[in-house]
Design a protein around this motif. Structure first.
Motif, PDB file in Angstrom:
ATOM      1  N   LEU A 193       0.736  -1.227  -0.062  1.00 45.16           N
ATOM      2  CA  LEU A 193      -0.194   0.071  -0.204  1.00 45.16           C
ATOM      3  C   LEU A 193       0.820   1.069  -0.024  1.00 45.16           C
ATOM      4  O   LEU A 193       1.802   1.363   0.837  1.00 45.16           O
ATOM      5  CB  LEU A 193      -0.993   0.132   1.327  1.00 45.16           C
ATOM      6  CG  LEU A 193      -2.274  -0.824   1.240  1.00 45.16           C
ATOM      7  CD1 LEU A 193      -2.793  -0.737   2.761  1.00 45.16           C
ATOM      8  CD2 LEU A 193      -3.108  -0.583   0.162  1.00 45.16           C
ATOM      9  N   LEU A 194       0.393   2.211  -0.934  1.00 47.17           N
ATOM     10  CA  LEU A 194       1.098   3.505  -0.739  1.00 47.17           C
ATOM     11  C   LEU A 194       0.613   4.167   0.797  1.00 47.17           C
ATOM     12  O   LEU A 194      -0.565   3.772   1.328  1.00 47.17           O
ATOM     13  CB  LEU A 194       0.654   4.524  -1.784  1.00 47.17           C
ATOM     14  CG  LEU A 194       0.957   4.260  -3.159  1.00 47.17           C
ATOM     15  CD1 LEU A 194       0.148   4.960  -4.173  1.00 47.17           C
ATOM     16  CD2 LEU A 194       2.512   4.273  -3.363  1.00 47.17           C
ATOM     17  N   THR A 195       1.380   4.943   1.249  1.00 44.18           N
ATOM     18  CA  THR A 195       1.300   5.693   2.673  1.00 44.18           C
ATOM     19  C   THR A 195       1.147   7.304   2.470  1.00 44.18           C
ATOM     20  O   THR A 195       1.471   7.662   1.374  1.00 44.18           O
ATOM     21  CB  THR A 195       2.362   5.275   3.594  1.00 44.18           C
ATOM     22  OG1 THR A 195       3.573   5.891   3.239  1.00 44.18           O
ATOM     23  CG2 THR A 195       2.453   3.686   3.569  1.00 44.18           C
ATOM     24  N   VAL A 196       0.754   7.680   3.647  1.00 42.22           N
ATOM     25  CA  VAL A 196       1.054   9.170   3.688  1.00 42.22           C
ATOM     26  C   VAL A 196       2.200   9.816   3.951  1.00 42.22           C
ATOM     27  O   VAL A 196       2.377  10.943   4.031  1.00 42.22           O
ATOM     28  CB  VAL A 196       0.204   9.435   4.897  1.00 42.22           C
ATOM     29  CG1 VAL A 196      -1.565   9.202   4.572  1.00 42.22           C
ATOM     30  CG2 VAL A 196       0.569   9.253   6.178  1.00 42.22           C
ATOM     31  N   VAL A 256      -7.213   7.128  -1.590  1.00 45.03           N
ATOM     32  CA  VAL A 256      -7.359   7.731  -0.531  1.00 45.03           C
ATOM     33  C   VAL A 256      -6.603   7.431   0.651  1.00 45.03           C
ATOM     34  O   VAL A 256      -7.007   6.376   0.923  1.00 45.03           O
ATOM     35  CB  VAL A 256      -8.702   8.632  -0.299  1.00 45.03           C
ATOM     36  CG1 VAL A 256      -8.576   9.847   0.858  1.00 45.03           C
ATOM     37  CG2 VAL A 256      -9.327   9.299  -1.334  1.00 45.03           C
ATOM     38  N   MET A 257      -5.596   7.984   1.262  1.00 40.83           N
ATOM     39  CA  MET A 257      -5.051   7.596   2.174  1.00 40.83           C
ATOM     40  C   MET A 257      -5.257   8.268   3.625  1.00 40.83           C
ATOM     41  O   MET A 257      -4.824   9.711   3.476  1.00 40.83           O
ATOM     42  CB  MET A 257      -3.368   7.334   2.035  1.00 40.83           C
ATOM     43  CG  MET A 257      -3.106   6.357   1.102  1.00 40.83           C
ATOM     44  SD  MET A 257      -3.077   7.098  -0.497  1.00 40.83           S
ATOM     45  CE  MET A 257      -1.583   7.886  -0.685  1.00 40.83           C
ATOM     46  N   LEU A 258      -5.734   7.985   4.699  1.00 42.88           N
ATOM     47  CA  LEU A 258      -5.975   8.373   5.580  1.00 42.88           C
ATOM     48  C   LEU A 258      -5.288   7.977   7.053  1.00 42.88           C
ATOM     49  O   LEU A 258      -5.567   6.842   7.236  1.00 42.88           O
ATOM     50  CB  LEU A 258      -7.427   8.624   6.240  1.00 42.88           C
ATOM     51  CG  LEU A 258      -8.372   9.372   5.264  1.00 42.88           C
ATOM     52  CD1 LEU A 258      -9.049   8.366   4.226  1.00 42.88           C
ATOM     53  CD2 LEU A 258      -9.357  10.135   5.915  1.00 42.88           C
ATOM     54  N   ALA A 259      -4.323   8.478   7.633  1.00 40.57           N
ATOM     55  CA  ALA A 259      -3.340   7.763   8.600  1.00 40.57           C
ATOM     56  C   ALA A 259      -3.047   8.981   9.892  1.00 40.57           C
ATOM     57  O   ALA A 259      -3.404   9.904   9.903  1.00 40.57           O
ATOM     58  CB  ALA A 259      -2.143   7.503   8.211  1.00 40.57           C
ATOM     59  N   PHE A 295      -5.041  13.794  11.784  1.00 40.19           N
ATOM     60  CA  PHE A 295      -4.656  12.892  10.939  1.00 40.19           C
ATOM     61  C   PHE A 295      -4.032  13.360   9.661  1.00 40.19           C
ATOM     62  O   PHE A 295      -4.194  14.624   9.347  1.00 40.19           O
ATOM     63  CB  PHE A 295      -6.014  11.943  10.505  1.00 40.19           C
ATOM     64  CG  PHE A 295      -6.888  12.591   9.990  1.00 40.19           C
ATOM     65  CD1 PHE A 295      -6.770  12.533   8.578  1.00 40.19           C
ATOM     66  CD2 PHE A 295      -7.992  13.128  10.708  1.00 40.19           C
ATOM     67  CE1 PHE A 295      -8.113  13.228   7.688  1.00 40.19           C
ATOM     68  CE2 PHE A 295      -9.152  13.805   9.902  1.00 40.19           C
ATOM     69  CZ  PHE A 295      -9.111  13.723   8.383  1.00 40.19           C
ATOM     70  N   SER A 296      -3.279  12.450   8.883  1.00 36.23           N
ATOM     71  CA  SER A 296      -2.797  12.822   7.701  1.00 36.23           C
ATOM     72  C   SER A 296      -3.718  12.387   6.262  1.00 36.23           C
ATOM     73  O   SER A 296      -4.312  11.404   6.595  1.00 36.23           O
ATOM     74  CB  SER A 296      -1.154  12.322   7.363  1.00 36.23           C
ATOM     75  OG  SER A 296      -0.357  13.031   8.277  1.00 36.23           O
ATOM     76  N   LEU A 297      -3.658  13.228   5.374  1.00 31.68           N
ATOM     77  CA  LEU A 297      -4.518  12.897   4.250  1.00 31.68           C
ATOM     78  C   LEU A 297      -3.712  12.833   2.953  1.00 31.68           C
ATOM     79  O   LEU A 297      -3.150  14.140   2.841  1.00 31.68           O
ATOM     80  CB  LEU A 297      -5.956  13.793   4.099  1.00 31.68           C
ATOM     81  CG  LEU A 297      -6.832  13.633   2.925  1.00 31.68           C
ATOM     82  CD1 LEU A 297      -7.469  12.198   3.064  1.00 31.68           C
ATOM     83  CD2 LEU A 297      -7.885  14.651   3.088  1.00 31.68           C
ATOM     84  N   SER A 298      -3.682  12.061   2.161  1.00 29.30           N
ATOM     85  CA  SER A 298      -3.360  12.100   1.020  1.00 29.30           C
ATOM     86  C   SER A 298      -3.911  11.188  -0.124  1.00 29.30           C
ATOM     87  O   SER A 298      -4.983  10.569   0.290  1.00 29.30           O
ATOM     88  CB  SER A 298      -1.759  11.232   1.098  1.00 29.30           C
ATOM     89  OG  SER A 298      -0.873  11.914   1.919  1.00 29.30           O
TER      90      SER A 298
END
Length: 210
Positions: free
Chosen positions: A44-47, A161-164, A126-129
């Motif tokens: 998986l791609l991450t933030v 969409v990546m939420l971390a 949180f981070s959003l990418s």
């Protein structure tokens, strides 16, 4: 004599003085560091952003399913699908990438953009990418009895969409809604024989042992 008395006076109240030396961040709104340790976590791609003008090279692979049992060494005997991926950061927020997968000889190009990052003071919890791109299947299709697909039918597209959030120095979690669309009309890419559109939800977590 005066200096000696002053030193004795200071020595009597060390805790009072040191209590005034509070450590504070120069910028309390700065981003949380290392939610994950790389721009990819397993597949998986991450933030996690790349530094500007830096490159990340990844080699990823997947094997067969576990239900093959000990005879197939729980999937390891099955041929691996291997992907090589290069990602280059144009800025702290934007990066572009290209990859090649061994299965179906698929070449992909995609971009990743970091909308905002979790901050240490909690203003952003949180981070959003986001990421998106497309690929082309370059397999020969010699095994097919019918004609090979044309270029348009070989295309595929994805978005995610990546939420971390980093909950503590040890624990981080990411949720990744994603979609993929295959233009190839053949049943191998279709859901229930009628659809080429896929939706999925990925979960990723990190626990720092030491």
């Amino acid at each position: 004599m005066t200096r000696l008395l002053l030193l004795l006076f200071i020595g009597m109240f060390p805790m009072t003085l040191f209590a005034q030396l509070e450590r504070k961040l120069e910028n309390e709104n700065q981003p949380v560091e290392l939610i994950f340790h790389a721009p990819r976590h397993i597949n998986l791609l991450t933030v996690e952003p790349l530094s500007k003008k830096s490159m990340h090279f990844a080699i990823m692979h997947t094997f067969g399913t576990l239900d093959g049992g000990i005879e197939n060494l729980f999937g390891l005997d099955n041929g691996a699908n291997i992907q090589f991926s290069f990602e280059f950061a144009l800025s702290e927020k934007l990066s572009l990438a290209a990859s090649r997968s061994s299965r179906d000889k698929v070449y992909n190009v995609f971009g990743r953009y970091h909308i905002f990052q979790q901050t240490q003071n909690g203003n952003l919890p949180f981070s959003l990418s986001v990421a998106g791109g497309g690929g082309v299947n370059t397999s020969s299709y010699d095994f097919l009895p019918e004609s090979a697909p044309n270029f348009g039918e070989r295309m595929s597209y994805f978005g995610q969409v990546m939420l971390a959030r980093k909950f503590s120095p040890k624990i981080a979690v990411q949720v990744t809604p994603m979609m993929a669309y295959f233009t190839d009309p053949r049943p191998v890419y279709q859901i229930e024989g009628t659809e080429n559109f896929y939706l999925a939800l990925g979960f990723s977590g990190k626990y720092k042992v030491t």
